[in-house]
Design a protein around this motif. Structure first.
Motif, PDB file in Angstrom:
ATOM      1  N   GLY A   1       0.813  -1.217   0.000  1.00 30.75           N
ATOM      2  CA  GLY A   1       0.000   0.000   0.000  1.00 30.75           C
ATOM      3  C   GLY A   1       0.842   1.260   0.000  1.00 30.75           C
ATOM      4  O   GLY A   1       0.552   2.224  -0.711  1.00 30.75           O
ATOM      5  N   LEU A   2       1.907   1.245   0.811  1.00 39.80           N
ATOM      6  CA  LEU A   2       2.757   2.431   0.895  1.00 39.80           C
ATOM      7  C   LEU A   2       3.483   2.673  -0.436  1.00 39.80           C
ATOM      8  O   LEU A   2       3.584   3.802  -0.913  1.00 39.80           O
ATOM      9  N   LEU A   3       3.982   1.584  -1.020  1.00 41.20           N
ATOM     10  CA  LEU A   3       4.663   1.745  -2.314  1.00 41.20           C
ATOM     11  C   LEU A   3       3.675   2.217  -3.387  1.00 41.20           C
ATOM     12  O   LEU A   3       3.991   3.064  -4.214  1.00 41.20           O
ATOM     13  N   SER A   4       2.451   1.656  -3.346  1.00 42.47           N
ATOM     14  CA  SER A   4       1.436   2.048  -4.327  1.00 42.47           C
ATOM     15  C   SER A   4       1.065   3.520  -4.167  1.00 42.47           C
ATOM     16  O   SER A   4       0.815   4.205  -5.154  1.00 42.47           O
ATOM     17  N   SER A   5       1.004   3.980  -2.907  1.00 45.77           N
ATOM     18  CA  SER A   5       0.668   5.390  -2.684  1.00 45.77           C
ATOM     19  C   SER A   5       1.690   6.285  -3.359  1.00 45.77           C
ATOM     20  O   SER A   5       1.334   7.288  -3.999  1.00 45.77           O
ATOM     21  N   LEU A   6       2.962   5.929  -3.229  1.00 46.74           N
ATOM     22  CA  LEU A   6       4.012   6.714  -3.885  1.00 46.74           C
ATOM     23  C   LEU A   6       3.832   6.694  -5.401  1.00 46.74           C
ATOM     24  O   LEU A   6       3.886   7.731  -6.064  1.00 46.74           O
ATOM     25  N   ALA A   7       3.606   5.490  -5.936  1.00 43.35           N
ATOM     26  CA  ALA A   7       3.475   5.359  -7.390  1.00 43.35           C
ATOM     27  C   ALA A   7       2.243   6.122  -7.886  1.00 43.35           C
ATOM     28  O   ALA A   7       2.282   6.788  -8.920  1.00 43.35           O
ATOM     29  N   ALA A   8       1.147   6.038  -7.115  1.00 44.99           N
ATOM     30  CA  ALA A   8      -0.110   6.680  -7.521  1.00 44.99           C
ATOM     31  C   ALA A   8       0.052   8.193  -7.555  1.00 44.99           C
ATOM     32  O   ALA A   8      -0.344   8.856  -8.525  1.00 44.99           O
ATOM     33  N   ALA A   9       0.637   8.722  -6.485  1.00 40.80           N
ATOM     34  CA  ALA A   9       0.814  10.172  -6.432  1.00 40.80           C
ATOM     35  C   ALA A   9       1.735  10.623  -7.562  1.00 40.80           C
ATOM     36  O   ALA A   9       1.487  11.636  -8.222  1.00 40.80           O
ATOM     37  N   GLY A  10       2.784   9.840  -7.803  1.00 39.53           N
ATOM     38  CA  GLY A  10       3.708  10.165  -8.888  1.00 39.53           C
ATOM     39  C   GLY A  10       2.998  10.195 -10.238  1.00 39.53           C
ATOM     40  O   GLY A  10       3.227  11.081 -11.066  1.00 39.53           O
ATOM     41  N   THR A  11       2.094   9.232 -10.448  1.00 37.79           N
ATOM     42  CA  THR A  11       1.384   9.145 -11.730  1.00 37.79           C
ATOM     43  C   THR A  11       0.516  10.378 -11.968  1.00 37.79           C
ATOM     44  O   THR A  11       0.561  10.990 -13.033  1.00 37.79           O
ATOM     45  N   TRP A  12      -0.281  10.750 -10.953  1.00 39.75           N
ATOM     46  CA  TRP A  12      -1.171  11.906 -11.126  1.00 39.75           C
ATOM     47  C   TRP A  12      -0.368  13.189 -11.311  1.00 39.75           C
ATOM     48  O   TRP A  12      -0.692  14.048 -12.129  1.00 39.75           O
ATOM     49  N   LEU A  13       0.734  13.318 -10.566  1.00 42.78           N
ATOM     50  CA  LEU A  13       1.570  14.517 -10.698  1.00 42.78           C
ATOM     51  C   LEU A  13       2.165  14.611 -12.105  1.00 42.78           C
ATOM     52  O   LEU A  13       2.329  15.697 -12.647  1.00 42.78           O
ATOM     53  N   GLN A  14       2.485  13.451 -12.657  1.00 43.52           N
ATOM     54  CA  GLN A  14       3.047  13.423 -14.011  1.00 43.52           C
ATOM     55  C   GLN A  14       2.037  14.017 -14.999  1.00 43.52           C
ATOM     56  O   GLN A  14       2.390  14.839 -15.843  1.00 43.52           O
ATOM     57  N   VAL A  15       0.774  13.611 -14.845  1.00 42.24           N
ATOM     58  CA  VAL A  15      -0.288  14.125 -15.721  1.00 42.24           C
ATOM     59  C   VAL A  15      -0.424  15.636 -15.538  1.00 42.24           C
ATOM     60  O   VAL A  15      -0.468  16.406 -16.506  1.00 42.24           O
ATOM     61  N   ALA A  16      -0.469  16.066 -14.254  1.00 50.27           N
ATOM     62  CA  ALA A  16      -0.671  17.489 -13.962  1.00 50.27           C
ATOM     63  C   ALA A  16       0.491  18.325 -14.491  1.00 50.27           C
ATOM     64  O   ALA A  16       0.286  19.393 -15.084  1.00 50.27           O
ATOM     65  N   SER A  17       1.715  17.835 -14.308  1.00 52.23           N
ATOM     66  CA  SER A  17       2.888  18.593 -14.769  1.00 52.23           C
ATOM     67  C   SER A  17       2.866  18.714 -16.280  1.00 52.23           C
ATOM     68  O   SER A  17       3.244  19.746 -16.842  1.00 52.23           O
ATOM     69  N   TYR A  18       2.425  17.658 -16.942  1.00 56.66           N
ATOM     70  CA  TYR A  18       2.381  17.676 -18.406  1.00 56.66           C
ATOM     71  C   TYR A  18       1.492  18.817 -18.896  1.00 56.66           C
ATOM     72  O   TYR A  18       1.811  19.530 -19.833  1.00 56.66           O
ATOM     73  N   TYR A  19       0.356  18.997 -18.209  1.00 54.93           N
ATOM     74  CA  TYR A  19      -0.574  20.050 -18.619  1.00 54.93           C
ATOM     75  C   TYR A  19      -0.257  21.397 -17.982  1.00 54.93           C
ATOM     76  O   TYR A  19      -0.962  22.371 -18.202  1.00 54.93           O
ATOM     77  N   GLY A  20       0.783  21.432 -17.139  1.00 59.26           N
ATOM     78  CA  GLY A  20       1.159  22.691 -16.501  1.00 59.26           C
ATOM     79  C   GLY A  20       0.229  23.118 -15.384  1.00 59.26           C
ATOM     80  O   GLY A  20       0.137  24.294 -15.053  1.00 59.26           O
ATOM     81  N   TRP A  21      -0.490  22.152 -14.758  1.00 60.35           N
ATOM     82  CA  TRP A  21      -1.359  22.523 -13.622  1.00 60.35           C
ATOM     83  C   TRP A  21      -0.544  22.489 -12.336  1.00 60.35           C
ATOM     84  O   TRP A  21       0.064  21.463 -12.024  1.00 60.35           O
ATOM     85  N   PRO A  22      -0.554  23.578 -11.562  1.00 57.42           N
ATOM     86  CA  PRO A  22       0.153  23.536 -10.276  1.00 57.42           C
ATOM     87  C   PRO A  22      -0.702  22.841  -9.221  1.00 57.42           C
ATOM     88  O   PRO A  22      -1.496  23.483  -8.559  1.00 57.42           O
ATOM     89  N   VAL A  23      -0.577  21.526  -9.077  1.00 60.89           N
ATOM     90  CA  VAL A  23      -1.374  20.829  -8.055  1.00 60.89           C
ATOM     91  C   VAL A  23      -0.517  20.598  -6.817  1.00 60.89           C
ATOM     92  O   VAL A  23       0.693  20.736  -6.861  1.00 60.89           O
ATOM     93  N   SER A  24      -1.174  20.228  -5.721  1.00 58.49           N
ATOM     94  CA  SER A  24      -0.431  20.068  -4.487  1.00 58.49           C
ATOM     95  C   SER A  24       0.081  18.648  -4.345  1.00 58.49           C
ATOM     96  O   SER A  24      -0.697  17.698  -4.320  1.00 58.49           O
ATOM     97  N   THR A  25       1.397  18.524  -4.222  1.00 57.30           N
ATOM     98  CA  THR A  25       1.973  17.191  -4.029  1.00 57.30           C
ATOM     99  C   THR A  25       1.533  16.607  -2.688  1.00 57.30           C
ATOM    100  O   THR A  25       1.371  15.400  -2.555  1.00 57.30           O
ATOM    101  N   THR A  26       1.317  17.498  -1.708  1.00 59.15           N
ATOM    102  CA  THR A  26       0.886  17.024  -0.384  1.00 59.15           C
ATOM    103  C   THR A  26      -0.472  16.338  -0.475  1.00 59.15           C
ATOM    104  O   THR A  26      -0.662  15.240   0.022  1.00 59.15           O
TER     105      THR A  26
END
Length: 422
Positions: A71-96
């Motif tokens: 679960g902990l490893l998946s949480s890291l991977a999941a957050a990384g995945t969504w951030l990747q999408v957001a960064s691609y579109y230039g959305w400043p989302v909260s990593t926290t």
């Protein structure tokens, strides 16, 4: 995850400086790289404890170490995945929020409602409303003060040159006291903080005199400055607004605030490295402690080399993709000049620093977006681009559910994998 924190969040520190032209993109990336890394290494341990122990109730997973680990490893991977999408579109989302959402999603699906500390989740959630509001309020006040005391002064350039060391003194003293109390005894710590502040103010004073001295002399002699051109008062909204300086005076004011903005960006960069490295390292530290056999209760010591890996990841991300979100914050919300950029940056950095001192996982992104909007509102409501704000706020709302969904999917895959391997 750290790579994406770098890509998405470096704009928090550098976006306004690049937007107002105080730094080039290249300079911003180099400065951020050094400071984010040192912030992560020197201040990273404070906040990591909330991230790793404050969100999931570990006892629920007693005897299910493999599941919690997955679960902990998946949480890291999941957050990384969504951030990747957001960064691609230039959305400043909260990593926290992203990592909190992922961990909560995993906890709810695999451990039930009892697996999540709802009280600490409520604290995190409340910080989302508080972050942009506090950022906006502080930046509004700072910008209004600049307009009131610098723009409307008889000699705006001189006023700016005089205000800069004072602002640096206040800022550096505050940071030294809040972030690194150099001594355990209160009076000594205050004295040391004041000494640091004085040194900072003196250095800035010298830089301004050296770099902008010729403009100061020119502004004093009043060459080519028609007197009546300097101040026009026009009523805007609820506070009278000043048309501001022109010519040499304007050059001087922007010169001074350009330096100030670079300083506040450095301060923000450092604070951000310390605050946000925990998003990548917190779940990792908890996963490591499971491997070492202690799930609950025991104090987890985060080794320096892991913090260094986190810092390294942040630097790699900001170098490669940082420019995407920098464009959104620096250019698309409202038009920035060195004075506006400084007000936004200074406000956001102060709010973030005091929040991490109080142990609140406040979102640096939300604070800064709020602060940039506050500066826009100080110039009138139509100075803020509504569609950009709408896009940003929507991406914030989607962040938590997106993280949670990805986390559940990844955990399912990982548990199946572990079942085959172990």
């Amino acid at each position: 995850m750290a790579w994406n924190i770098g890509a998405n969040d470096v704009a928090n520190a550098m976006g306004t400086s690049v937007g107002s032209g105080a730094l080039s993109l290249m300079q911003a990336v180099l400065i951020a790289a050094v400071l984010e890394f040192s912030g992560a290494l020197l201040m990273g341990t404070h906040v990591t404890s909330t991230m790793q122990k404050g969100i999931l109730v570990a006892n629920v997973f007693d005897g299910k170490a493999t599941l919690l680990f997955a679960g902990l490893l998946s949480s890291l991977a999941a957050a990384g995945t969504w951030l990747q999408v957001a960064s691609y579109y230039g959305w400043p989302v909260s990593t926290t929020h992203c990592i909190v959402g992922s961990m909560v999603g995993f906890g709810l699906v695999y451990g039930g409602t009892g697996a999540v500390f709802w009280s600490s989740l409520a604290r995190v959630t409340s910080s989302w409303v508080i972050s942009p509001l506090m950022g906006a309020m502080v930046s509004f006040v700072v910008y209004k003060c600049i307009r009131r005391f610098v723009y409307s002064a008889p000699n705006p350039g001189q006023a700016a040159a005089a205000a800069a060391p004072i602002a640096v003194f206040v800022g550096v003293t505050g940071i030294s006291f809040a972030a690194f109390p150099l001594s355990k005894q209160f009076p000594l710590a205050v004295l040391q903080a004041l000494a640091c502040g004085t040194a900072g103010a003196f250095i800035v004073y010298r830089i301004i005199q050296k770099q902008l001295g010729h403009l100061l002399v020119k502004s004093n002699s009043g060459e080519g400055e028609p007197k009546e051109e300097i101040i026009h008062t026009k009523n805007v909204g609820f506070l009278s607004d000043f048309a501001g300086p022109k010519g040499t005076q304007l050059q001087l004011v922007y010169g001074v605030f350009g330096y100030m903005q670079v300083l506040s960006a450095c301060f923000m960069s450092f604070a951000h490295g310390g605050n946000d490295v925990s998003n990548a390292i917190g779940p990792l530290a908890a996963a490591l402690s499971i491997l070492q056999g202690g799930v609950s209760g025991a104090e987890i010591v985060i080794p320096n080399h892991i913090l260094a890996w986190g810092g390294f990841g942040i630097v790699a991300g900001l170098t490669m993709w940082g420019y995407r979100v920098i464009a959104t914050i620096g250019k698309k919300i409202t038009e920035l000049t060195p004075t506006r950029g400084f007000a936004a940056e200074f406000a956001a950095a102060s709010v973030v620093l005091f929040a991490s001192k109080l142990g609140l996982p406040i979102s640096a992104t939300h604070t800064l977006v709020g602060a940039v909007m506050g500066v826009g509102f100080a110039r009138g409501l139509n100075s803020v681009r509504a569609e950009t704000v709408r896009e940003i706020v929507t991406s914030w709302a989607v962040t938590i559910p997106a993280g949670a969904i990805f986390a559940v999917i990844y955990t399912w895959i990982l548990t199946k994998l572990f079942a085959c391997i172990l």
